[in-house]
Scaffold this active site. Structure first.
Site, PDB file in Angstrom:
ATOM      1  CG  HIS A  17      -6.958   5.091   1.496  1.00 41.37           C
ATOM      2  ND1 HIS A  17      -7.727   6.234   1.671  1.00 41.37           N
ATOM      3  CD2 HIS A  17      -7.616   4.110   2.187  1.00 41.37           C
ATOM      4  CE1 HIS A  17      -8.786   5.944   2.407  1.00 41.37           C
ATOM      5  NE2 HIS A  17      -8.746   4.683   2.732  1.00 41.37           N
ATOM      6  CG  ASP A  25      -7.224   9.498   1.640  1.00 38.17           C
ATOM      7  OD1 ASP A  25      -6.995   9.125   2.808  1.00 38.17           O
ATOM      8  OD2 ASP A  25      -8.116   8.989   0.943  1.00 38.17           O
ATOM      9  CE1 TYR A  66      -3.506  -3.631   6.063  1.00 38.38           C
ATOM     10  CE2 TYR A  66      -3.418  -4.664   8.229  1.00 38.38           C
ATOM     11  CZ  TYR A  66      -2.996  -4.593   6.909  1.00 38.38           C
ATOM     12  OH  TYR A  66      -2.064  -5.491   6.445  1.00 38.38           O
ATOM     13  CG  ASN A  79     -11.779   0.523   7.318  1.00 40.16           C
ATOM     14  OD1 ASN A  79     -11.378   1.501   6.701  1.00 40.16           O
ATOM     15  ND2 ASN A  79     -12.565  -0.394   6.775  1.00 40.16           N
ATOM     16  CE1 TYR A 106      -3.772  -2.431   0.696  1.00 43.50           C
ATOM     17  CE2 TYR A 106      -2.313  -3.324   2.383  1.00 43.50           C
ATOM     18  CZ  TYR A 106      -3.442  -3.433   1.600  1.00 43.50           C
ATOM     19  OH  TYR A 106      -4.262  -4.537   1.706  1.00 43.50           O
ATOM     20  CG  ASN A 140     -14.446   3.673   6.285  1.00 40.83           C
ATOM     21  OD1 ASN A 140     -15.541   4.109   6.635  1.00 40.83           O
ATOM     22  ND2 ASN A 140     -14.312   2.833   5.263  1.00 40.83           N
TER      23      ASN A 140
END
Length: 265
Positions: free
Chosen positions: A19, A92, A65, A67, A14, A113
């Site tokens: 994100h 973001d 992560y 969320n 990632y 989130n």
């Protein structure tokens, strides 16, 4: 102490995702300010403590992560006994064009989130730095878009944006958000800053052209030339004005007759 939190997802997979622009921002702050210690695992995230200006700062990249970002932020906040106002979150923003930014304190999560999780753990009164990544144009494409890597062409705006954030991190550390926004706009959008500066200068120039007594007085001094009627006093203007046309019938006319007798006939 203040916390500067960058949001993103952990792992090389990632790393260059849109994100993860929050991670990229705190990485650049860490790189440009040598007082920060190497990253280490703590509080369910990667953290580094250092100093920017007179402020002690803890940079944090949650490893939970996106969320579940609030778990890392909440644990850190409780450990240091800090208030939500001591937290700045960088993340973001789909609703801002690429390279644009906005500063904000408090408010809702806007469907993000990461913010949803942080607000659930510490409340909503933290500061936010929103970094625009643009919108794919269709909400069905959002998930793949934000989890997609920045394009090579994005380098032209992304690197200057991250560089200026790090350069002006002292203002973020001192919670001087308005000054930070001004510095960023001046560096990234000089034409916009110049336009805004001209608009701001205009009323100041008008005020400065008057002496203190004129600026405070309701009756300006007489004009140097009779060609400037705005220099007349309120009384003189009233004398020169055309008499108002009064009603000769109806309720208003009756009322005026009661007040002034037959002078209005």
């Amino acid at each position: 102490m203040r916390l500067i939190v960058g949001l993103g997802n952990p792992g090389a997979k990632y790393e260059r995702n849109r994100h993860n622009i929050g991670f990229l921002a705190v990485d650049e702050i860490h790189r440009q300010h040598p007082s920060f210690a190497p990253w280490r695992s703590r509080f369910q995230g990667q953290v580094s403590e250092g100093q920017i200006g007179s402020e002690k700062i803890l940079l944090i990249k949650p490893s939970t992560y996106m969320n579940e970002s609030g778990r890392a932020v909440g644990e850190t906040l409780r450990f240091y006994k800090l208030a939500p106002e001591d937290v700045l979150v960088i993340y973001d923003e789909l609703d801002l064009p690429p390279s644009k930014f906005r500063m904000k304190k408090g408010g809702g999560h806007g469907g993000h989130n990461g913010l949803r999780s942080i607000s659930a753990h510490i409340g909503e009164d933290y500061r936010r730095l929103r970094l625009g990544i643009g919108h794919p144009g269709d909400k069905r494409l959002v998930s793949n878009y934000v989890l997609g890597d920045f394009a090579k062409a994005d380098k032209d705006w992304l690197e200057p944006l991250l560089d200026e954030i790090a350069r002006n991190a002292d203002l973020l550390a001192e919670a001087k958000d308005s000054q930070f926004a001004n510095k960023m706009t001046l560096a990234l959008e000089p034409e916009k800053a110049q336009r805004n500066g001209k608009k701001a200068d205009k009323p100041a120039k008008d005020t400065a052209s008057q002496s203190p007594s004129q600026a405070q007085s309701h009756t300006p001094s007489p004009p140097r030339s009779p060609a400037k009627p705005k220099g007349q006093s309120h009384i003189r203007q009233a004398r020169q004005a055309k008499p108002a046309k009064l009603p000769t019938s109806g309720p208003m006319a009756d009322m005026l007759k009661k007040l002034f007798g037959n002078e209005q006939d």
